[in-house]
Design an enzyme around this catalytic site. Structure first.
Site, short mmCIF file in Angstrom:
data_model
loop_
_atom_site.label_atom_id
_atom_site.label_comp_id
_atom_site.label_asym_id
_atom_site.label_seq_id
_atom_site.Cartn_x
_atom_site.Cartn_y
_atom_site.Cartn_z
N HIS A 378 37.74 40.28 42.26
CA HIS A 378 38.42 41.51 41.80
C HIS A 378 38.54 42.61 42.85
CE1 HIS A 378 39.01 40.83 37.44
NE2 HIS A 378 37.97 40.01 37.55
N LYS A 569 42.65 56.83 35.80
CA LYS A 569 41.91 55.67 36.32
C LYS A 569 40.57 56.20 36.80
CE LYS A 569 45.42 55.11 39.14
NZ LYS A 569 45.67 53.67 39.06
N ARG A 570 39.63 55.32 37.12
CA ARG A 570 38.35 55.79 37.66
C ARG A 570 38.60 56.63 38.91
NH1 ARG A 570 33.46 53.69 35.36
NH2 ARG A 570 32.47 54.85 37.03
N LYS A 575 41.62 55.25 45.38
CA LYS A 575 42.72 55.47 44.44
C LYS A 575 43.49 56.76 44.76
CE LYS A 575 40.34 52.89 40.75
NZ LYS A 575 41.31 51.83 40.38
N THR A 677 45.98 47.46 36.33
CA THR A 677 46.58 47.04 35.06
C THR A 677 47.12 48.27 34.32
OG1 THR A 677 44.31 47.00 34.20
CG2 THR A 677 45.36 44.88 34.67
N LYS A 681 50.64 49.07 31.96
CA LYS A 681 50.68 49.73 30.65
C LYS A 681 51.71 50.85 30.65
CE LYS A 681 45.93 48.39 30.31
NZ LYS A 681 44.55 48.71 30.69
#
Length: 845
Positions: A378, A569-570, A575, A677, A681
């Protein structure tokens, strides 16, 4: 003149919610009242809203039971190959609406509650999120369970029943504060304890080598108590099982060596054993090498393998008599999928069971192990890779260490045979990392012990083969596959966005819900004015509904005509929430400089949790809240720019925020986000994406057409080239005046007037040791955001791009992902056939 439809009546007209037949509704009302009376022991005078939720949950659950028993009985009779998805995380969210959708009960329940004077949405809001995951990895496992059931696979999810899931996030004076998530406080109507399948799990002790084999002795035993949760497929009468293990001390715990007068202390010490399933580790993409975490990993693996082998052996329905003893058939009947390296202990544990307990020879056992296990990777971030210290391993799991050493010895022999004299390659490929303290590289263990290794998006799988697993790819290229992640359209469209699901169903029918590729048919409506209007109208309704929620919770007046620009998101440096912050500040400065220009109004929302020990991530949250305090209170800006930090982002907040988004931010440095993911969405729910060519964004651009996403920034090749030349943040700072202004404002206390140097660490990181090269993509990002603003001013052209995006979502159904796992890794064939309904009551585990 007909009066406008009430919310209730409008919902009734949505066909994807199932039919509300009169008998059906009457029966639901009767069962609801029965549960209120007999299960909850309340009457309508004293029942609370929570009581009503529980009564409804029990009523809906009844519709699962017969199908659940029938499904398990069917598997028992047919003896299909079974797949065991082992994961330390299952981020399930709420079960009530999901169950109603998959059983086509939603309209009937809604009508029944309405006739009883209750509001179903209010009752749904009483349910606690099952937050047994951190983010993507745990939610993927949940989507996979939904798809495996919907595709008729004999599948089981195995994990830990954490007493405390992911913490609740409170924002206090702009800072994240964590609160324990006591999600079981009021009980969980969806689980059934199964004490009859309790399993012993051993720790510590030592090994004894005898002529007839090895014994692991003097161990401490903890019991694993299973709790089963039903997993309904989409309208196919299949109900699979998720089995989560809870740790229980044995009755004689600490009492056998009865310390005189130590009875009370011995009973109190039971907590030590039971702490194993107490709490989810709240790290996303970060390895914390704690003994308790290794205990959790072995606990779930040991209990699960005992269950797998019991089920493999049993003969007649519901009997304990042993029938199958030929373990060479195990890979024909069992597939084990390891969700990341967290359940990697399954490999040495399966070897221990086969060699030490079932007395198979090593070579035979190893062949069975490899053919049974498969591993999903992952992440490529080095800090996320699990590398357990050998001394901790030797203490906790002495027999498994011996087995890992033997696996490694034989593995290195094979490497030496294929690459004679290449000692550096042997060092790189060893399961044991020598150095300061010896460590076991769990990813290497998973690769060597599995027949298939996959990444979770094409670009990620390619990076694995070219970089961190290059040596292993060169040795066994056929092991390596790609399985691009997906999301379940049941939860992420039908449940969270019924208005959009219905607008689509009016044009192409309902079958797309089980075959998402049918969304391609929407391309022919891209110039249909009525369809464009309908899509835009649904988005506007979702935005209004979310705006009401925001104004209630944040006391900020929201302009519902502004662009809803969302990054949830986290919180993690890779990110790049900081890149988003720099755009917000730049846009703010531009509005301040020319306040009379026609600016595209935006409401920027950023949400996500920071791991409690991740200082930089917590500072990033503080920066976002600080920017909001300045921007939201500046009268010159007015409602043209608002910044909101979405507190406690979780499944039940995703459900209302994602359908309301206009713009989805997916802006990780190329090569760092394995898949993502959330990106899928937002795409499915009618948002446009601004993003880098990273993870599944690459394939999203391929499916929808690159012109229909806002792609910017360095590609993987550019990042690699920059790593060779060196990244010099100062050059961008000197060359780009707007970037310099933004950084100077952060550094100078413009956003922290009470403490001017509050953000000095963030500025220092960005200027001197930013691994993720925020400044390198700043200029292109700002230009790309200008294109976003321009297009938003043309609603019709914007909505056409939205339609192309929705039409390109088919690939990103987890049904497609799971069908590929089934055929290409597990050797199983998915089916869309329904299971016959049955009214039997015999049960098998």
């Amino acid at each position: 003149m007909s009066k406008p439809l009430s919310d209730h009546d409008r919902k009734k007209q949505i066909s994807v919610r199932g039919l509300a037949g009169v008998e059906n509704v009457a029966e639901l009302k009767q069962n609801f009242n029965r549960h209120l009376h007999f299960t909850l022991v309340k009457d309508r005078n004293v029942a609370t809203r929570r009581d009503y939720y529980f009564a409804l949950a029990h009523t809906v659950r009844e519709h699962l039971i017969g199908r659940w028993i029938r499904t398990q009985q069917y598997y028992y009779e047919k003896d299909p190959k079974r797949v065991y998805y082992i994961s330390l995380e299952f981020y399930m969210g709420r079960a009530l609406q999901n169950t109603m959708v998959n059983l086509a009960l939603e309209n009937a329940c809604d009508e029944a509650m309405y006739q009883l004077g209750l509001d179903m949405e209010e009752l749904e809001d009483m349910e606690e999120d099952a937050g047994l995951g951190n983010g993507g990895l745990g939610r993927l496992a949940a989507c996979f369970l939904d798809s495996m059931a919907s595709l008729g696979l004999a599948a089981y999810g195995y994990g830990i029943r954490y007493e405390f899931g992911i913490f609740n996030q409170k924002i206090v004076n702009g800072w994240q504060v964590e609160e324990a998530d006591d999600w079981l406080r009021f009980g969980n109507p969806w689980e059934k304890a199964r004490p009859e399948y309790m399993r012993p799990v051993q720790f510590y002790g030592r090994t004894e080598h005898h002529p007839d084999g090895v014994k692991w002795v003097d161990t401490q035993v903890v019991l694993a108590l299973p709790y089963d949760t039903p997993i309904p497929g989409y309208r196919n009468n299949v109900v699979n099982t998720m089995r989560l293990w809870s740790a229980k001390a044995p009755c004689d715990f600490n009492l056998k060596d009865f310390n005189v007068g130590g009875y009370i202390q011995a009973v109190l010490d039971r907590n030590l054993a039971e702490n194993i399933s107490r709490v989810l580790y709240p790290n996303d993409n970060f390895f914390e090498g704690k003994e308790l975490r290794l205990k959790q990993e072995y606990f779930v693996v040991s209990a699960t393998l005992q269950d797998i082998i019991r089920r493999f052996k049993v003969s007649k329905f519901g009997s304990r008599e042993i029938a199958r003893t030929d373990f060479s058939k195990l890979p024909d009947k069992v597939a084990i999928q390891l969700n990341d390296t967290h359940p990697a202990m399954a490999i040495p544990e399966l070897m221990r069971v086969l060699v030490d307990e079932e007395k198979l020879g090593w070579d035979k056992a190893w062949d069975i192990c490899i053919r049974t296990c498969a591993y999903t990777n992952h992440t490529v971030l080095p800090e996320a890779l699990e590398r357990w210290p050998v001394d901790l391993f030797a203490h906790l799991l002495p027999r498994h260490l011996e087995i890992v050493y033997e696996i490694n010895r034989r593995h290195l022999e094979r490497v030496a045979a294929k690459f004679p004299g290449d000692h550096d390659r042997m060092r790189r490929m060893s399961l044991i990392e020598e150095g300061g303290q010896k460590r076991i590289n769990m990813a290497h263990l998973c690769i060597v012990g599995s027949h298939a290794v996959n990444g979770v998006a094409q670009i990620h799988s390619d990076i694995l083969k070219a970089t961190i697993f290059k040596d292993f790819y060169e040795m066994e290229p056929n092991k390596f596959q790609n399985k691009t992640n997906g999301i379940t359209p049941r939860r992420w469209l039908v449940m969270c966005n019924p208005g959009l699901a219905e607008v689509i169903a009016e044009r192409i029918g309902e079958d797309y819900i089980r075959d998402l590729d049918q969304l391609q048919k929407l391309r022919k409506f891209v110039n249909d004015d009525a369809f464009i209007r309908d899509i835009a109208k649904v988005k506007q309704e979702n935005k209004l509904k979310f705006a009401v929620h925001l104004e209630e919770h944040y006391k900020v007046k929201i302009n519902p005509n502004s662009m809803f620009d969302i990054q949830v998101k986290r919180i993690h440096e890779y990110k790049r929430q900081l890149l988003n912050c720099l755009h917000i500040i730049t846009y703010y400065n531009r509005i301040k400089k020319e306040p009379n220009k026609q600016w595209t109004p935006r409401t920027v929302m950023i949400g996500g949790k920071a791991a409690p020990g991740y200082h930089t991530a917590k500072m990033i949250i503080r920066l976002i809240t600080a920017i909001g305090e300045v921007v939201n209170n500046d009268p010159v800006v007015g409602d043209r720019l608002k910044v909101i930090f979405l507190e406690n982002y979780r499944m039940s907040l995703a459900r209302i925020s994602i359908p309301a988004a206009d713009l989805s931010q997916q802006i990780s440095t190329a090569g760092t986000e394995a898949s993502g993911t959330g990106n899928m969405k937002f795409m499915l729910n009618g948002a446009l994406t601004i993003g880098t060519m990273d993870g599944a964004n690459v394939e999203m651009a391929e499916e929808a057409g690159e012109d229909n996403l806002f792609i910017f920034g360095m590609r993987v090749e550019d990042v690699d080239a920059m790593d060779v030349r060196g990244y010099h943040a100062q050059e961008y700072y000197n060359r780009l005046p707007e970037l310099k202004q933004a950084i100077d404002q952060i550094a100078g206390g413009f956003f922290s007037p009470k403490q001017h140097d509050l953000f000095k660490e963030i500025v220092n990181m960005l200027m001197h040791h930013d691994r993720f090269k925020v400044f390198a993509d700043y200029e292109d990002y700002i230009k790309c955001q200008e294109k976003v603003n321009a297009l938003y001013k043309n609603p019709k052209e914007w909505t056409k791009k939205v339609i192309y995006n929705i039409a390109g979502c088919g690939k990103f159904s987890s049904d497609r992902t799971i069908a590929q796992y089934a055929r290409e890794i597990w050797g199983m064939e998915p089916t869309l056939e329904k299971l016959p309904e049955s009214h039997t009551n015999s049960w098998t585990g």
